[in-house]
Design an enzyme around this catalytic site. Sequence first.
Site, short mmCIF file in Angstrom:
data_model
loop_
_atom_site.label_atom_id
_atom_site.label_comp_id
_atom_site.label_asym_id
_atom_site.label_seq_id
_atom_site.Cartn_x
_atom_site.Cartn_y
_atom_site.Cartn_z
CB CYS A 105 -0.87 0.01 1.24
SG CYS A 105 -1.83 -1.47 1.45
NE ARG A 120 4.67 1.62 -1.17
CZ ARG A 120 5.48 1.83 -0.14
NH1 ARG A 120 6.56 2.55 -0.29
NH2 ARG A 120 5.21 1.36 1.05
CD1 TRP A 144 -0.62 -5.84 -3.56
CD2 TRP A 144 -0.63 -6.75 -1.52
NE1 TRP A 144 -0.20 -7.15 -3.68
CE2 TRP A 144 -0.19 -7.73 -2.44
CE3 TRP A 144 -0.71 -7.10 -0.17
CZ2 TRP A 144 0.15 -9.02 -2.06
CZ3 TRP A 144 -0.36 -8.40 0.21
CH2 TRP A 144 0.06 -9.33 -0.74
CG ASN A 155 0.50 2.29 3.65
OD1 ASN A 155 -0.58 2.29 3.08
ND2 ASN A 155 1.61 2.75 3.10
N GLY A 156 -0.27 -0.96 6.56
CA GLY A 156 0.10 -1.85 7.66
C GLY A 156 -1.03 -2.81 7.97
CD GLU A 182 17.14 -12.94 -8.66
OE1 GLU A 182 16.61 -13.48 -7.69
OE2 GLU A 182 16.79 -11.81 -9.07
CE LYS A 224 13.67 -11.02 -10.79
NZ LYS A 224 14.45 -10.93 -9.56
CD GLU A 261 9.87 -11.47 -9.28
OE1 GLU A 261 9.24 -11.16 -8.26
OE2 GLU A 261 11.08 -11.25 -9.40
CG HIS A 302 19.59 -36.45 -5.77
ND1 HIS A 302 20.01 -37.70 -5.39
CD2 HIS A 302 20.71 -35.76 -6.07
CE1 HIS A 302 21.33 -37.76 -5.43
NE2 HIS A 302 21.78 -36.59 -5.85
CE LYS A 354 11.37 -2.86 -6.33
NZ LYS A 354 12.13 -3.96 -6.97
O1 M6R Z 1 13.04 -5.06 -0.69
P1 M6R Z 1 13.57 -6.42 -0.39
O2 M6R Z 1 14.86 -6.69 -1.07
O3 M6R Z 1 13.66 -6.70 1.08
O4 M6R Z 1 12.49 -7.41 -1.00
C1 M6R Z 1 12.59 -8.79 -0.84
C2 M6R Z 1 11.68 -9.51 -1.80
O5 M6R Z 1 10.35 -9.17 -1.57
C3 M6R Z 1 12.02 -9.19 -3.26
O6 M6R Z 1 13.35 -9.47 -3.55
C4 M6R Z 1 11.12 -9.98 -4.23
O7 M6R Z 1 11.41 -11.34 -4.15
C5 M6R Z 1 11.28 -9.43 -5.64
N1 M6R Z 1 9.99 -9.32 -6.27
C6 M6R Z 1 12.13 -10.28 -6.49
O8 M6R Z 1 12.22 -9.83 -7.79
#
Ligand code: M6R
Length: 617
Positions: A2, A27, A73, A99-100, A490, A494, A497, A513, A612
């Site tokens: 949010c 965000r 959100w 927010n929160g 990673e 990517k 997501e 395995h 984000k």
């Molecule tokens: O802001 P942060 O690095 O703490 O965020 C951690 C994860 O939420 C963040 O890396 C998330 O996995 C991304 N969407 C990856 O691309």
Amino acid sequence: MCGIVGYVGSEDAAEFLIDGLRRLEYRGYDSAGVAIVCEDDIAVTRSVGRIQSLADRLGTPPPGTLGLGHTRWATHGPATEENAHPHIGGDGEVVLVHNGVIENYQILKDGLIEKGYHFKSATDSEVIAHLVAEGLSNTPAIEDQPHARYVTAVQWAIAQLRGTYGLAIVFRDKPGFMIAARFGSPLVIGVGRGEYFVASDASPIAGRTDRIVYLADHQLAVLTADGFSVLHRDSGKVRVNIQPLEADSGEVSMNGYDHYMLKEIYEQPDALRNAMRGRLNDQDATAVFGGLNLTPQQLRGVERIILTGCGTSWHSALVGEYMIEELARIPVCVEYASELRYRNPPIENNTLVFGITQSGETADTLAALNETKRKGHRTLAICNVVGSSIAQASDGGVYLHAGPEIGVASTKAFTSQCCVLAMLALYFGRMRHMSFETGGRIIEDLRRLPATIEQALTCDAEVRRVAEKYQSATNVLYLGRRYNFPTALEGALKLKEISYIHAEGYPAAEMKHGPIALVDADTPSIFIMPRGTTYDKVLSNMEEVKARGGPVIAIASSDDTEIRKIADDVIMIPEAPEFLQPIVSVIPLQLLSYHIAVLRGCDVDKPRNLAKSVTVE
Ligand code: M6R
């Protein structure tokens, strides 16, 4: 997640509110709304979907020089107009954005319903609006102290909340006046001339003013066009630290790229230069960090390091583990922050805990650091966002200086984090056994890195061709060993997501395995295999996949001509020493997921369901 914006001044509030909400879009959100305080009323407009639908619904905005805005959100209740913020308390005398997460909202709600309050949403946030209204009804006005009744009502309300909040609140009967409050959810105040801006991060404020105040937990700001003051929730005024705001609004534009993600991928050479600027010391063949806030003796005494984070930041922690153990010979343990916060592992004395985070707002990382700090361990942050909650909560740390990362899929933060971890490995190594010569060679390797990444980026056209070929896959395996195992994780993250294709990353040898059962003609396997210690082993793993009819794509060193005879597709990357390979080999993986997502028509910068900054558990 949010986002909050607020304006108090002499201009029409709506322009800042809508522009600010657009800048917070990155965000992640599913509905939005604004409240504009007019003469003796507060006009609230809410809408599900993008900010543009809110702007369309707002049409010609009501005039008013005080207002609030919010991107939501969904946590409590689905993404509907009723659940969108701002929320209205009492009979309309209080309007707020939040927010929160309020953990005890149900018990508070039951009490308010008994007192006759009517709830229109399923959110925890509406509880706060009614609670403030209840506070007002119990608080008499005090002569000569025009703000006191409102401040007291808010203090009373927030003292009952269990959970986290960033709040901006306006009052129907108190035009030109706003209260902002923070606990566990960031809030900043932009200090202009005759106007003040409130926001959940600095991006809406950038370009509007160059002075900013980062509210701390338990603080409350009282704002009018004539000035502002900050109070502690339970006591009096506190001294305000107004800081310069460095980012200008130009930094968050797309600079001609189609998406923020692509822009950020291409910014990596500069981001790495910025991460290293002033931190490499040739004279002592080591790295220099200004913000660790520990003496050389304390650092020399470190016997174990814990690296913690979430998502991509957890992947860079894995890279850091390999780097620090190999170069500095200090045992490292990598923990998911969400697990560390509740796992209560035994942590020896002389353990240093690093929280790795782009946003500096990830709730689990913040909680894990707070928990280890509470136990008396030193906590440091490797963080991108200056003044963020984690930067404030830790004992010291290292900023990435990567510039704003807007695309939800983290790219330049990952490579910058790996680069900072490499410098930390050098620093700790040089405090121990590492020779001057080795230190000097590592510095040279690091200095070459930005140019190497520039060269790696030239694979873009080839990656796009590979993306076209595999865009319809429904499962993809990413395989690598040693330093390239975290890169495999990673790469898989990517892809899933932003293109919603199921992908798994594994250490290449683990494939036998279990995951090899997935291999068939429709499941491509991506092998990250630049030349290095385990090259031959990974080659054998690749043969095993080929033998079972699975298509294979190799991310390989540019001088590896033999690999073309085995792999179906090859993407070449420039040479780099093994400990820096993840920073190079991740480039084609970032580009691959980007191109596949674009080809599949996905919303690259704002993928579904993702935020984000993950500011809730
Ligand atoms: O802001 P942060 O690095 O703490 O965020 C951690 C994860 O939420 C963040 O890396 C998330 O996995 C991304 N969407 C990856 O691309």
